[in-house]
Design an enzyme around this catalytic site. Structure first.
Site, mmCIF file in Angstrom:
data_model
loop_
_atom_site.group_PDB
_atom_site.id
_atom_site.type_symbol
_atom_site.label_atom_id
_atom_site.label_comp_id
_atom_site.label_asym_id
_atom_site.label_seq_id
_atom_site.Cartn_x
_atom_site.Cartn_y
_atom_site.Cartn_z
ATOM 1 N N ALA A 59 44.557 70.265 -21.064
ATOM 2 C CA ALA A 59 44.950 71.779 -21.056
ATOM 3 C C ALA A 59 44.718 71.870 -19.420
ATOM 4 C CB ALA A 59 44.031 72.666 -21.623
ATOM 5 N N PRO A 60 45.864 72.066 -18.714
ATOM 6 C CA PRO A 60 45.762 72.293 -17.088
ATOM 7 C C PRO A 60 45.304 73.529 -17.064
ATOM 8 C CG PRO A 60 47.677 71.620 -17.836
ATOM 9 C CD PRO A 60 47.142 71.818 -19.297
ATOM 10 N N HIS A 113 45.423 80.332 -4.591
ATOM 11 C CA HIS A 113 44.250 79.484 -5.003
ATOM 12 C C HIS A 113 43.319 79.175 -3.674
ATOM 13 C CE1 HIS A 113 46.396 78.622 -8.575
ATOM 14 N NE2 HIS A 113 45.298 78.098 -9.116
ATOM 15 N N GLY A 129 49.976 74.192 -11.510
ATOM 16 C CA GLY A 129 50.738 73.775 -12.665
ATOM 17 C C GLY A 129 50.900 75.015 -13.466
ATOM 18 N N LYS A 184 42.681 73.232 -2.956
ATOM 19 C CA LYS A 184 43.741 72.612 -3.950
ATOM 20 C C LYS A 184 44.552 71.704 -3.372
ATOM 21 C CE LYS A 184 46.460 74.324 -7.885
ATOM 22 N NZ LYS A 184 45.823 73.249 -8.488
ATOM 23 N N PRO A 219 30.176 65.442 -14.019
ATOM 24 C CA PRO A 219 29.272 66.555 -14.149
ATOM 25 C C PRO A 219 28.725 67.284 -13.002
ATOM 26 C CG PRO A 219 28.047 64.515 -14.468
ATOM 27 C CD PRO A 219 29.383 64.197 -14.463
#
Ligand code: NAP
Length: 265
Positions: free
Chosen positions: A125-126, A155, A165, A159, A10
């Site tokens: 789900a990438p 990006h 991906g 990363k 979270p």
């Protein structure tokens, strides 16, 4: 009737956004969160969350799942942790919706078998951005007419993996309709190594990393006298929340693992 949810991670960039989305959604109920810090605290005790979020935090997944009857487990952590969480959630017959990237093929096969055995849905789900999924589908359509294509993905500089991906998945989808061929001049030479990017079946994939970026991709097709660019931009992490929302609803109807949002749309 509400869908009861646990969120892992979270305090992360995605997890924080997901907590905000889930707590605003009338049909969702956030029961608890899983972190590796702050056991026994509530979200409201942490700086970044509002005072009314009296949601308990656990560091032990077994205790968390035993104390709360969850329907869905949303994981937005790191690859090894996400894999472990997904497996344990399925063992408890709780349906995972996983955004964490970097699972290996072997892990996906194992989780697929477990989901079938437990007769519980699981979505990994990438990329949760619906626009990014459409970009991939449109790119596959365009590749039937334009076999010369380069992918440029951009990006943020935190990363870890390159290419993304999404870029790899785009190239794989294009590969299904494009005859394998090397692009560019047959005698082209890189005077600086890497100048032409990565080679995926003759297509070139370029990865840019800069602060300020979130997640962006251009798929550029070239033909006689024309180019076609299919482009998607995630400006912030809110772009992923509609996808998570959709997956939380859809996973309730499934009894198997689905990999990739494109297989649900
Ligand atoms: P992030 O900001 O680094 O968040 C990851 C969070 O997980 C951090 O708060 C981290 O805590 C926490 N964490 C680490 N170990 C944990 C554990 N054992 N239990 C619970 N929480 C733990 O990363 P992010 O940008 O939110 O991304 C999270 C994941 O989602 C990554 O795999 C990323 O590639 C992926 N992602 C997916 C999509 C998509 O559309 N599917 C989009 C963007 C990102 P500490 O900071 O204390 O270590």
């Amino acid at each position: 009737m509400s869908i009861n949810i646990i969120v892992a991670g979270p305090r992360g960039k995605m997890g924080h956004e997901a907590v905000q989305m889930i707590t605003k959604e009338e049909s969702f109920r956030l029961l608890a969160c899983l972190d590796h810090k702050y056991d026994g605290y509530k979200l409201s005790d942490l700086d970044d969350f509002s005072n009314d979020l009296q949601i308990p935090i656990y560091t032990d997944i077994e205790t968390c799942l035993n104390e709360h009857q969850a329907d869905v487990f949303v994981d937005l952590t790191t690859p090894e942790v996400g894999y472990k969480h997904t497996k344990i959630a399925l063992q408890h017959k709780v349906r995972p919706v996983v955004g964490t990237t970097g699972f290996t093929d072997e892990q996906l096969i194992e989780l697929n078998e477990l989901a079938k055995k437990q007769k519980r849905g699981c979505i990994i789900a990438p990329n949760f951005a619906i626009g990014a999924v459409l970009m991939m589908k449109f790119s596959k359509m365009a590749a039937e007419y334009f076999p010369n294509v380069e992918i440029l993905e951009k990006h943020h500089d935190q990363k870890l993996d390159a290419p993304s991906g999404t870029a790899k998945k785009t190239a794989e989808l294009i590969k299904e309709v494009r005859e394998s061929k090397k692009q560019g001049h047959p005698n082209e030479e890189e005077t600086i190594p890497g100048a032409r990017g990565a080679d995926m079946d003759g297509m070139r994939v370029h990865s840019m990393r800069l602060p300020g970026l979130v997640a962006h991709q251009e798929v550029i097709f070239g033909g006689a006298g024309q180019t076609l660019t299919i482009r998607h931009d995630s400006m912030n992490r809110a772009s992923f929340m509609d996808g998570i929302k959709e997956c939380v609803h859809r996973v309730m109807e499934l009894e198997e693992l689905i990999y990739g949002l494109e297989n649900l749309l």
